[in-house]
Design an enzyme around this catalytic site. Structure first.
Site, PDB file in Angstrom:
ATOM      1  N   LYS A  62       0.850  -1.204   0.000  1.00 40.31           N
ATOM      2  CA  LYS A  62       0.000   0.000   0.000  1.00 40.31           C
ATOM      3  C   LYS A  62       0.883   1.251   0.000  1.00 40.31           C
ATOM      4  O   LYS A  62       1.917   1.277   0.677  1.00 40.31           O
ATOM      5  CB  LYS A  62      -0.895  -0.045   1.234  1.00 40.31           C
ATOM      6  CG  LYS A  62      -1.978   1.004   1.317  1.00 40.31           C
ATOM      7  CD  LYS A  62      -2.899   0.699   2.507  1.00 40.31           C
ATOM      8  CE  LYS A  62      -3.982   1.740   2.706  1.00 40.31           C
ATOM      9  NZ  LYS A  62      -4.895   1.403   3.819  1.00 40.31           N
ATOM     10  N   SER A 137      -9.733   1.453   2.808  1.00 41.15           N
ATOM     11  CA  SER A 137      -8.873   2.295   1.988  1.00 41.15           C
ATOM     12  C   SER A 137      -7.821   1.510   1.208  1.00 41.15           C
ATOM     13  O   SER A 137      -7.291   2.013   0.223  1.00 41.15           O
ATOM     14  CB  SER A 137      -8.188   3.339   2.866  1.00 41.15           C
ATOM     15  OG  SER A 137      -7.347   2.716   3.818  1.00 41.15           O
ATOM     16  N   SER A 161     -10.037  -1.192   6.847  1.00 46.50           N
ATOM     17  CA  SER A 161      -9.465  -0.968   5.515  1.00 46.50           C
ATOM     18  C   SER A 161      -8.773  -2.146   4.855  1.00 46.50           C
ATOM     19  O   SER A 161      -8.432  -2.064   3.683  1.00 46.50           O
ATOM     20  CB  SER A 161      -8.484   0.201   5.561  1.00 46.50           C
ATOM     21  OG  SER A 161      -9.199   1.387   5.453  1.00 46.50           O
TER      22      SER A 161
HETATM   23  N1  GLN Z   1     -13.573   3.375   6.206  1.00 43.37           N
HETATM   24  C1  GLN Z   1     -12.957   3.822   7.404  1.00 43.37           C
HETATM   25  C2  GLN Z   1     -12.687   5.313   7.296  1.00 43.37           C
HETATM   26  O1  GLN Z   1     -13.296   5.922   6.495  1.00 43.37           O
HETATM   27  C3  GLN Z   1     -11.721   3.029   7.678  1.00 43.37           C
HETATM   28  C4  GLN Z   1     -10.456   3.507   7.074  1.00 43.37           C
HETATM   29  C5  GLN Z   1      -9.263   2.671   7.435  1.00 43.37           C
HETATM   30  O2  GLN Z   1      -9.361   1.609   8.057  1.00 43.37           O
HETATM   31  N2  GLN Z   1      -8.070   3.175   7.087  1.00 43.37           N
HETATM   32  O3  GLN Z   1     -11.951   5.918   7.993  1.00 43.37           O
END
Ligand code: GLN
Length: 478
Positions: A62, A137, A161
Site C-alpha cells: 500500500k 482504503s 481498511s
Molecule cells: N472506512 C474507514 C474510514 O473511512 C476506515 C479507514 C481505514 O481503516 N483506514 O476511515
C-alpha cells in the site's frame, strides 16, 4: 496462483525469479487501464536471495508504507512527489525474506475512506464488476490480489481498511492483534487504531506472510514481544469444541434487498458450520451501542488524524506552495494539497480537539470505546470468537461527498468491523458466497493476542465453506 503454487514452480525451476517478475510486472501494467490499482509499478527486479518461503514471490505494498528511494504518496496530492529516506519495518522484513516488490498500491487519500475512489491518481475499480468500488482504503492492494496479479499484498487497517475491501473483492484479509506487526514507516492515520494487515488468496498464505512480518521492533514502542510460534504450523493443529457467537442486532440491521441477501447467505453458512461441529450461539448486544460504533470511530480517528497530519506543512515533507510568510506557505500547501474529504475530516478533528469540546466529544468517545471493548472482552471469556458478515456487497462507484457513507446500511452493517480496531483484536475476512455475482465476506474476530486461534478457526471455516483461492467466474457466469 497462490503462494504455494508459485513456490512450487520456482523450486522446480519452471520459471526463474526474474522471469516471474517480468510477467507479473506486465500483468500489473496491463491491468492499470482497467482497474487502476497501482500508483507506482517497479522497474527492476530487486531481489535478495533467502531461504524463506517467500523467496522470489512477487507482492504489492500500500502506498502509505515507506519504501526508501521509491515514491510513497499516501495517494494524496500533498505527498505526490515524496520519496522516503528510510524503509518501513514491514518492507525491510519482506525484502530480507526474498519477496519481490511489484508496485505500490492506490489507497483512499491518507487511508481515510472506505471506497477507493479518493486517491490522487483516480478511482480503483472492482475486478468483479468495474462499475463497482473495490472498497478501501487499501483498494489497490485488494484488487492486485483479487485480479491475480500478486499472491499477496500488504495494507493498513484503522477501521476496516483491509477486511472490508477483502470482502468486496473476494479475497482473504487479515489484521492481526494491535502491535503484532510493526508500524514503523506506516503513515500514521489514527495511531490508537492503526494496524498493518495482509491480503492473500487463502488463510494459509495469510498465516505464512504474517510469520515473516510479525515481531517486536525497537522502532515501534507498541509492538508486542515475540511469540515463539509459527502461525503456519498453528493453523494445522487439530481443533475441536470451539464456540463462536454472532450479534443478533447486527444481523437484524440489514435494510436493503442486497444486504438481506447477504444475511441469508451468512445464516446458511452458520448452519453449515454448525453441521460441521463448530458451536455457534446468538448473542444480544445493546443496539444504541452498536449505533454509536461508527460515530465513536469517527470522532477518535478524525481527532488523531488531525494531530498526526499536522506535520504536512510543506516544510518537512512533500510539496511546498509559494507564500510570503511561513504561515502563508503552510496555508497554501494544505489548501491545495488536501481534497475536500480530508479537509472535512480535519475540520471535524480540530473541532473535537478544541479545549471546550474535548470532554464532551473526544473523552466521551473514548469512554464509549472502552465500554464496547469491556463488553467484548467479557464475551471472549466465554466464546472463542465473534463471527459476522463483513458488510454488504460493493456499492456502485459514486464520487460525490457521500462516498464516506457506503450506502444505506452504513450505521451498523457496513461499519461494525471497527470493533476489531477498538480492542486491537485479530480479525479476518474470508469469502462466503455471492450476491448479484459479487463476492461477499464472512468475518471472524478473536480476543487480543489470540492470533493463532483466529487463524486456526479461520482455516477450519474456509474448509467448511469451501471457497478457497476464489476466482472470478468460479461460481457462475460473472
Ligand atoms: N472506512 C474507514 C474510514 O473511512 C476506515 C479507514 C481505514 O481503516 N483506514 O476511515
Amino acid at each position: 496462483m497462490n503462494i504455494t503454487e508459485i513456490r512450487e514452480k520456482l523450486d522446480k525451476k519452471e520459471i526463474s525469479i526474474e522471469e516471474l517478475y517480468e510477467k507479473t510486472k506486465e500483468h500489473a501494467k496491463k491491468s492499470q487501464e482497467k482497474l487502476n490499482a497501482f500508483v507506482t509499478i517497479t522497474e527492476k527486479c530487486e531481489h535478495i536471495e533467502s531461504n524463506s518461503p517467500l523467496n522470489g514471490i512477487p507482492y504489492s505494498l500500500k502506498d502509505n508504507i515507506s519504501t526508501k528511494g521509491i515514491l510513497t504518496t499516501g495517494s494524496s496530492n500533498i505527498l505526490k512527489n515524496y520519496v522516503p529516506i528510510y524503509d518501513s519495518t514491514v518492507y525491510k522484513k519482506l525484502k530480507e525474506s526474498g519477496a519481490v516488490l511489484i508496485g505500490k498500491t492506490v489507497l483512499d487519500e491518507l487511508a481515510m475512506g472506505g471506497s477507493g475512489v479518493t486517491g490522487h491518481t483516480g478511482i480503483v475499480k472492482n475486478p468483479w464488476d468495474q462499475s463497482r468500488i473495490a472498497g478501501g482504503s487499501s483498494a489497490g492492494s485488494a484488487v492486485s490480489v483479487s485480479e491475480g496479479i500478486v499472491p499477496f499484498s500488504i495494507g493498513s487497517d484503522t477501521g476496516d481498511s483491509v477486511r472490508k475491501p477483502a470482502s468486496y473483492c473476494g479475497v482473504v484479509g487479515f489484521k492481526p492483534t494491535y502491535g503484532r506487526i510493526s508500524r514503523f514507516g506506516l503513515f500514521p492515520f489514527a495511531s490508537s487504531l492503526d494496524h498493518i494487515g495482509i491480503f492473500a488468496k487463502n488463510v494459509q498464505d495469510v498465516a505464512l506472510v504474517t510469520d515473516i512480518v510479525k515481531g517486536f521492533d525497537e522502532h515501534d514502542m507498541t509492538t508486542l514481544p515475540d511469540e515463539e510460534i509459527k502461525y503456519i504450523d498453528e493453523i494445522k493443529k487439530e481443533m475441536k469444541g470451539k464456540t463462536l457467537f454472532y450479534i443478533k442486532e447486527i444481523i437484524e440491521s440489514a435494510s436493503t434487498e442486497e444486504s438481506k441477501e447477504v444475511i441469508k447467505i451468512f445464516k446458511e453458512q452458520i448452519t453449515k458450520l454448525k453441521d460441521n461441529g463448530i458451536k455457534i450461539e446468538e448473542v444480544s448486544f445493546n443496539k444504541q451501542l452498536l449505533e454509536s460504533l461508527y460515530p465513536t470511530y469517527f470522532i477518535i480517528s478524525c481527532a488523531e488524524a488531525t494531530s498526526n497530519n499536522s506535520n504536512l506543512t510543506g516544510f518537512i515533507f512533500g510539496n511546498r506552495e509559494k507564500g510570503n510568510t511561513p504561515k502563508e506557505v503552510m496555508i497554501n500547501t494544505r489548501t491545495n494539497g488536501f481534497s475536500e474529504m480530508i479537509k472535512r475530516r480535519f475540520i471535524i478533528g480540530s473541532y473535537i480537539l478544541e479545549r471546550e469540546n474535548q470532554e464532551k466529544l473526544f473523552l466521551n468517545a473514548k469512554r464509549v470505546r472502552r465500554i464496547v471493548v469491556e463488553k467484548l472482552n467479557e464475551l471472549f471469556k466465554k466464546y472463542d470468537g465473534l463471527i459476522l458478515p463483513a458488510g454488504s456487497i460493493a456499492p456502485k462507484i459514486n464520487t460525490n461527498e457521500e462516498a464516506d457513507r457506503l450506502g444505506e446500511d452504513y450505521l451498523i452493517l457496513e461499519n461494525h468491523l471497527v470493533m476489531g480496531n477498538f480492542g486491537g483484536y485479530p480479525s479476518i475476512t474470508m469469502p462466503m458466497g455471492y450476491v448479484k455475482n459479487m463476492p461477499v465476506g464472512i468475518n471472524l474476530t478473536c480476543a487480543a493476542k489470540e492470533d493463532a486461534l483466529c487463524l486456526n478457526i479461520a482455516s477450519q471455516i474456509e474448509k467448511i465453506i469451501g471457497i478457497k483461492d476464489n476466482k472470478k467466474g468460479d461460481e457462475k457466469d460473472v
